[in-house]
Design an enzyme around this catalytic site. Structure first.
Site, PDB file in Angstrom:
ATOM      1  N   THR A  14      -2.859   0.543  -4.184  1.00  0.00           N
ATOM      2  CA  THR A  14      -3.247   1.800  -3.527  1.00  0.00           C
ATOM      3  C   THR A  14      -4.633   2.267  -3.929  1.00  0.00           C
ATOM      4  O   THR A  14      -5.183   1.801  -4.937  1.00  0.00           O
ATOM      5  CB  THR A  14      -2.216   2.902  -3.902  1.00  0.00           C
ATOM      6  OG1 THR A  14      -2.620   4.155  -3.342  1.00  0.00           O
ATOM      7  CG2 THR A  14      -2.123   3.066  -5.412  1.00  0.00           C
ATOM      8  N   ASP A  30       0.850  -1.188   0.000  1.00  0.00           N
ATOM      9  CA  ASP A  30       0.000   0.000   0.000  1.00  0.00           C
ATOM     10  C   ASP A  30       0.894   1.250   0.000  1.00  0.00           C
ATOM     11  O   ASP A  30       2.088   1.165   0.326  1.00  0.00           O
ATOM     12  CB  ASP A  30      -0.882  -0.051   1.263  1.00  0.00           C
ATOM     13  CG  ASP A  30      -1.556   1.259   1.558  1.00  0.00           C
ATOM     14  OD1 ASP A  30      -2.220   1.790   0.649  1.00  0.00           O
ATOM     15  OD2 ASP A  30      -1.429   1.758   2.698  1.00  0.00           O
TER      16      ASP A  30
HETATM   17 CA    CA Z   1      -3.055   3.246   3.443  1.00  0.00          CA
END
Ligand code: CA
Length: 289
Positions: free
Chosen positions: A42, A8
């Site tokens: 993401t 992420d």
């Molecule tokens: Ca995050």
């Protein structure tokens, strides 16, 4: 043995300043040089991620928009899951009527209302006058992070989103808890949407089949890598879908407790290069085999 790592960005690979540290970038390059497939996963738009990675001199495939888009390392689109247009318009009509700051992420730009900054400033003033536990600096930082994305275009109204644009994600942002909760509960009940929360002050809606987990599974399959040999690293609720399916799940030291509880291990915080720390452990254990 880990053959793929999904990472992420916000609160994970990015530090508080929104950058990828040299330590984290070096760990990613080292993993890649050992044949490990590293992908970013993401909520951000692909073109925004490209700029961030370029600054850190790393090149990876990108799962963007919480799994609604997937690009390979060279920037070619591998897969996308846009929202049905009428559904997106219905959501936006409501958000605009409720005076939300919103962002419409599409294949060409992130559209945001022209009066967005004004709406945020008004909310900040209201919230700060009623709550003493929040600092102006914290709120400004949250707002600045939204404005700093690459590819934002300001439009008078959601009706100005081009008709042929593919809409991947709608983000709503508010500093006011009751307002935020009203939106979250409204769209959480909608079977034609998936709702994720990626930070304290927001919620995002997407196509029900868009999630980091589903995109990660697809990318792993594309490369013939079983999920048991995938490591995922994240810090928030929109990471749960990928943390749950990855053979090795790593929560950031700065993650919410619920995320830590869902993971097999916890690494250092994003201010302490937690991603590099987790990757180094993988690389060291592979040397011992
Ligand atoms: Ca995050």
């Amino acid at each position: 043995m880990i053959k793929m790592i999904a990472v992420d960005l916000d609160g994970t690979l990015l530090n508080y300043e929104g950058r990828i540290s040299p330590e984290n970038a070096a760990a990613i390059r080292d993993a890649q040089s050992q044949g490990i497939l590293v992908t970013i996963a993401t909520g951000r738009a692909y073109y925004d991620v490209q700029q961030i990675c370029r600054q850190a001199d790393i090149l990876t495939p990108v799962i963007g928009a919480n799994g609604a888009t997937m690009h390979d390392q060279s920037g070619s689109s591998l897969h996308s899951v846009p929202m049905p247009r009428d559904k997106a318009m219905e959501v936006l009509e409501w958000l605009e009527a409720q005076e939300y700051y919103y962002e419409v992420m599409t294949d060409r730009a992130i559209y945001s209302p022209q009066n967005g900054h004004e709406l945020m400033t008004i909310e900040m003033d209201r919230v700060l006058s009623s709550r003493t536990d929040l600092s102006l600096q914290t709120l400004l930082h949250a707002a600045e992070k939204q404005y700093a994305q690459h590819g934002i275009l300001r439009i008078p109204s959601y009706q100005n989103v081009p008709l042929d644009a593919e809409i991947y994600n709608i983000l709503a942002f508010s500093f006011m808890e009751p307002k935020l909760e009203a939106g979250r509960s409204r769209f959480r009940q909608d079977a034609e949407l998936t709702l994720v929360v990626s930070a304290d002050h927001n919620f995002e809606v997407e196509h029900p089949e868009a999630s980091k987990g589903q995109a990660l599974a697809r990318m792993a399959e594309l490369h013939g890598i079983p999920l048991s040999e995938v490591m995922a690293v994240g810090d928030s609720y929109n990471d749960l879908s990928m943390l749950k399916i990855a053979g090795r799940s790593v929560a950031m030291g700065n993650a919410h407790q619920q995320i830590k509880d869902a993971c097999g291990e916890v690494t250092l915080s994003n201010q302490e290069n937690g991603v590099a720390h987790a990757i180094r452990q993988v690389l060291e254990s592979s040397l011992q085999v």
